[in-house]
Design a protein around this motif. Structure first.
Motif, PDB file in Angstrom:
ATOM      1  N   THR A 183      -3.524  31.265 -44.209  1.00 29.31           N
ATOM      2  CA  THR A 183      -3.913  29.967 -43.641  1.00 29.31           C
ATOM      3  C   THR A 183      -3.463  28.816 -44.532  1.00 29.31           C
ATOM      4  O   THR A 183      -2.930  27.805 -44.058  1.00 29.31           O
ATOM      5  N   SER A 184      -3.688  28.980 -45.822  1.00 27.25           N
ATOM      6  CA  SER A 184      -3.332  27.915 -46.764  1.00 27.25           C
ATOM      7  C   SER A 184      -1.826  27.679 -46.792  1.00 27.25           C
ATOM      8  O   SER A 184      -1.363  26.530 -46.787  1.00 27.25           O
ATOM      9  N   LEU A 185      -1.045  28.745 -46.812  1.00 24.89           N
ATOM     10  CA  LEU A 185       0.410  28.600 -46.868  1.00 24.89           C
ATOM     11  C   LEU A 185       0.965  27.964 -45.595  1.00 24.89           C
ATOM     12  O   LEU A 185       1.894  27.150 -45.659  1.00 24.89           O
ATOM     13  N   VAL A 186       0.403  28.319 -44.452  1.00 24.76           N
ATOM     14  CA  VAL A 186       0.850  27.708 -43.193  1.00 24.76           C
ATOM     15  C   VAL A 186       0.571  26.210 -43.201  1.00 24.76           C
ATOM     16  O   VAL A 186       1.441  25.392 -42.857  1.00 24.76           O
ATOM     17  N   LEU A 187      -0.637  25.831 -43.601  1.00 27.87           N
ATOM     18  CA  LEU A 187      -0.980  24.409 -43.640  1.00 27.87           C
ATOM     19  C   LEU A 187      -0.156  23.652 -44.674  1.00 27.87           C
ATOM     20  O   LEU A 187       0.271  22.514 -44.441  1.00 27.87           O
ATOM     21  N   LEU A 188       0.084  24.282 -45.810  1.00 22.38           N
ATOM     22  CA  LEU A 188       0.904  23.642 -46.837  1.00 22.38           C
ATOM     23  C   LEU A 188       2.337  23.436 -46.353  1.00 22.38           C
ATOM     24  O   LEU A 188       2.953  22.398 -46.628  1.00 22.38           O
ATOM     25  N   ALA A 189       2.862  24.400 -45.636  1.00 23.88           N
ATOM     26  CA  ALA A 189       4.212  24.257 -45.086  1.00 23.88           C
ATOM     27  C   ALA A 189       4.256  23.111 -44.078  1.00 23.88           C
ATOM     28  O   ALA A 189       5.216  22.327 -44.045  1.00 23.88           O
ATOM     29  N   ILE A 190       3.209  22.991 -43.263  1.00 18.21           N
ATOM     30  CA  ILE A 190       3.154  21.895 -42.281  1.00 18.21           C
ATOM     31  C   ILE A 190       3.102  20.544 -42.986  1.00 18.21           C
ATOM     32  O   ILE A 190       3.799  19.586 -42.614  1.00 18.21           O
ATOM     33  N   LEU A 191       2.273  20.455 -44.036  1.00 16.52           N
ATOM     34  CA  LEU A 191       2.181  19.205 -44.794  1.00 16.52           C
ATOM     35  C   LEU A 191       3.500  18.875 -45.482  1.00 16.52           C
ATOM     36  O   LEU A 191       3.912  17.717 -45.530  1.00 16.52           O
ATOM     37  N   GLY A 192       4.170  19.898 -46.014  1.00 18.21           N
ATOM     38  CA  GLY A 192       5.463  19.673 -46.644  1.00 18.21           C
ATOM     39  C   GLY A 192       6.489  19.161 -45.656  1.00 18.21           C
ATOM     40  O   GLY A 192       7.284  18.265 -45.960  1.00 18.21           O
ATOM     41  N   ALA A 193       6.482  19.738 -44.457  1.00 23.56           N
ATOM     42  CA  ALA A 193       7.400  19.281 -43.414  1.00 23.56           C
ATOM     43  C   ALA A 193       7.083  17.857 -42.976  1.00 23.56           C
ATOM     44  O   ALA A 193       7.988  17.042 -42.744  1.00 23.56           O
ATOM     45  N   SER A 202      14.915  16.800 -44.894  1.00 24.35           N
ATOM     46  CA  SER A 202      14.879  18.010 -44.084  1.00 24.35           C
ATOM     47  C   SER A 202      13.463  18.576 -44.047  1.00 24.35           C
ATOM     48  O   SER A 202      12.871  18.865 -45.099  1.00 24.35           O
ATOM     49  N   LYS A 203      12.918  18.788 -42.837  1.00 22.20           N
ATOM     50  CA  LYS A 203      11.577  19.341 -42.701  1.00 22.20           C
ATOM     51  C   LYS A 203      11.532  20.788 -43.180  1.00 22.20           C
ATOM     52  O   LYS A 203      10.544  21.219 -43.789  1.00 22.20           O
ATOM     53  N   ALA A 204      12.593  21.538 -42.898  1.00 23.23           N
ATOM     54  CA  ALA A 204      12.627  22.944 -43.310  1.00 23.23           C
ATOM     55  C   ALA A 204      12.612  23.060 -44.831  1.00 23.23           C
ATOM     56  O   ALA A 204      11.888  23.884 -45.402  1.00 23.23           O
ATOM     57  N   LYS A 205      13.409  22.242 -45.491  1.00 20.89           N
ATOM     58  CA  LYS A 205      13.447  22.286 -46.961  1.00 20.89           C
ATOM     59  C   LYS A 205      12.112  21.841 -47.551  1.00 20.89           C
ATOM     60  O   LYS A 205      11.628  22.428 -48.522  1.00 20.89           O
ATOM     61  N   GLY A 206      11.529  20.803 -46.970  1.00 17.57           N
ATOM     62  CA  GLY A 206      10.237  20.328 -47.466  1.00 17.57           C
ATOM     63  C   GLY A 206       9.161  21.381 -47.322  1.00 17.57           C
ATOM     64  O   GLY A 206       8.378  21.617 -48.239  1.00 17.57           O
ATOM     65  N   ALA A 207       9.120  22.044 -46.163  1.00 20.36           N
ATOM     66  CA  ALA A 207       8.117  23.083 -45.935  1.00 20.36           C
ATOM     67  C   ALA A 207       8.330  24.269 -46.863  1.00 20.36           C
ATOM     68  O   ALA A 207       7.380  24.803 -47.441  1.00 20.36           O
ATOM     69  N   THR A 208       9.585  24.671 -47.029  1.00 19.82           N
ATOM     70  CA  THR A 208       9.889  25.827 -47.884  1.00 19.82           C
ATOM     71  C   THR A 208       9.539  25.549 -49.334  1.00 19.82           C
ATOM     72  O   THR A 208       8.951  26.386 -50.024  1.00 19.82           O
ATOM     73  N   ARG A 209       9.901  24.369 -49.802  1.00 17.85           N
ATOM     74  CA  ARG A 209       9.645  24.009 -51.196  1.00 17.85           C
ATOM     75  C   ARG A 209       8.150  24.062 -51.515  1.00 17.85           C
ATOM     76  O   ARG A 209       7.731  24.658 -52.516  1.00 17.85           O
ATOM     77  N   VAL A 210       7.341  23.472 -50.645  1.00 18.25           N
ATOM     78  CA  VAL A 210       5.897  23.451 -50.872  1.00 18.25           C
ATOM     79  C   VAL A 210       5.315  24.858 -50.781  1.00 18.25           C
ATOM     80  O   VAL A 210       4.486  25.261 -51.607  1.00 18.25           O
ATOM     81  N   ALA A 211       5.746  25.619 -49.775  1.00 15.96           N
ATOM     82  CA  ALA A 211       5.192  26.959 -49.570  1.00 15.96           C
ATOM     83  C   ALA A 211       5.523  27.892 -50.731  1.00 15.96           C
ATOM     84  O   ALA A 211       4.671  28.668 -51.182  1.00 15.96           O
ATOM     85  N   TRP A 213       6.290  27.203 -53.985  1.00 16.99           N
ATOM     86  CA  TRP A 213       5.576  26.885 -55.221  1.00 16.99           C
ATOM     87  C   TRP A 213       4.083  27.126 -55.084  1.00 16.99           C
ATOM     88  O   TRP A 213       3.408  27.539 -56.038  1.00 16.99           O
ATOM     89  N   SER A 214       3.533  26.889 -53.908  1.00 12.42           N
ATOM     90  CA  SER A 214       2.111  27.152 -53.683  1.00 12.42           C
ATOM     91  C   SER A 214       1.831  28.649 -53.714  1.00 12.42           C
ATOM     92  O   SER A 214       0.810  29.085 -54.276  1.00 12.42           O
ATOM     93  N   ALA A 215       2.712  29.437 -53.115  1.00  9.34           N
ATOM     94  CA  ALA A 215       2.552  30.893 -53.146  1.00  9.34           C
ATOM     95  C   ALA A 215       2.593  31.400 -54.583  1.00  9.34           C
ATOM     96  O   ALA A 215       1.830  32.309 -54.960  1.00  9.34           O
ATOM     97  N   LEU A 216       3.458  30.822 -55.401  1.00  8.31           N
ATOM     98  CA  LEU A 216       3.535  31.218 -56.805  1.00  8.31           C
ATOM     99  C   LEU A 216       2.223  30.904 -57.535  1.00  8.31           C
ATOM    100  O   LEU A 216       1.711  31.729 -58.313  1.00  8.31           O
ATOM    101  N   ALA A 217       1.658  29.711 -57.275  1.00  8.34           N
ATOM    102  CA  ALA A 217       0.389  29.333 -57.910  1.00  8.34           C
ATOM    103  C   ALA A 217      -0.726  30.289 -57.503  1.00  8.34           C
ATOM    104  O   ALA A 217      -1.531  30.724 -58.347  1.00  8.34           O
ATOM    105  N   MET A 218      -0.786  30.632 -56.224  1.00  2.00           N
ATOM    106  CA  MET A 218      -1.820  31.561 -55.756  1.00  2.00           C
ATOM    107  C   MET A 218      -1.630  32.953 -56.338  1.00  2.00           C
ATOM    108  O   MET A 218      -2.599  33.614 -56.736  1.00  2.00           O
ATOM    109  N   ALA A 219      -0.382  33.402 -56.408  1.00  2.00           N
ATOM    110  CA  ALA A 219      -0.102  34.731 -56.947  1.00  2.00           C
ATOM    111  C   ALA A 219      -0.491  34.836 -58.412  1.00  2.00           C
ATOM    112  O   ALA A 219      -1.084  35.835 -58.847  1.00  2.00           O
ATOM    113  N   LEU A 220      -0.181  33.811 -59.183  1.00  2.00           N
ATOM    114  CA  LEU A 220      -0.533  33.828 -60.603  1.00  2.00           C
ATOM    115  C   LEU A 220      -2.045  33.833 -60.799  1.00  2.00           C
ATOM    116  O   LEU A 220      -2.570  34.538 -61.680  1.00  2.00           O
TER     117      LEU A 220
END
Length: 232
Positions: A183-193, A202-211, A213-220
């Protein structure tokens, strides 16, 4: 005769406040989701997860508000000092200040005679306002407002942080980690876009970039929770 008004809408008119709101919401989602996932990965109870998440929301919102207030208040102090100095200079040497204003308009492309005329008229109308706007870059719409900035930062952070907490409340503990992360990653991707679209990128690049780095923070954070949970 009807006078035609031409209204132009530029991205820069709204990208500033939108960027701040999106960044605040991003911080709220990432930090709170990471905290929830870290505590969940340590095999804590759902009540402990919620307590940690609520504490993270309050602490994060207050931290954002405090940091923004201090930063914007410093900007407001600088603006006030600059305006006071400009007011003194206008009172003691108005001719030099008008010449300074004329030079500014010449640097922007006006010829000397027109620049002198514009400077004289603006000085007669509102000398301090003209210098604040054209020399210092200060206008009423762009003035620093510490309390407003602090409230907006806290609200945007809390709006983002509440999302993983709601998921943690309604989803059973055995599916909590996957649900919060997804849920968090989907919303973060939407906000990035959204932020990228507002800035014309680019909306795709913005969404990917946010998703990513956020996934990395959650994984750590999950990794740290797993290690401490195993050690406990």
């Amino acid at each position: 005769m009807t006078r035609f008004r031409h209204h132009e809408h530029h991205r820069t008119h709204h990208v500033g406040w939108l960027r701040a709101a999106v960044l605040g919401a991003n911080d709220g989602i990432v930090s709170t989701a990471s905290l929830v996932l870290g505590v969940a990965a340590a095999h804590q109870s759902q009540s402990s997860i919620l307590i940690a998440g609520v504490a993270g929301l309050i602490a994060g919102a207050m931290s954002m508000a405090t940091g923004e207030y201090v930063s914007v208040y410093s900007q407001a102090d600088t603006e006030t000092a600059d305006l006071e100095r400009e007011r003194r200079e206008l009172a003691t040497n108005q001719f030099a200040e008008q010449s300074e204003l004329k030079a500014i308009y010449e640097s922007r492309g006006l010829d000397s005679a027109l620049a002198a005329k514009v400077a004289a008229q603006l000085m007669a109308h509102d000398a301090l306002g003209a210098h604040a706007r054209d020399e210092l870059g200060i206008s009423d719409s762009m003035r620093a407002r510490p309390l407003q900035a602090a409230a907006a930062s806290a609200a945007s952070f809390a709006a983002g942080a509440i999302v993983p907490l709601i998921v943690a409340v309604v989803i059973p503990s055995e599916r909590l980690i996957a649900a919060v992360a997804l849920t968090s990653l989907v919303l973060l991707a939407i906000l990035g876009a959204l932020a990228a679209h507002a800035g014309g990128a680019s909306k795709a690049k913005g969404a990917t970039r946010v998703a990513v780095w956020s996934a990395l923070a959650m994984a750590l954070t999950m990794g740290a929770g797993t290690l401490f949970g195993a050690a406990g």
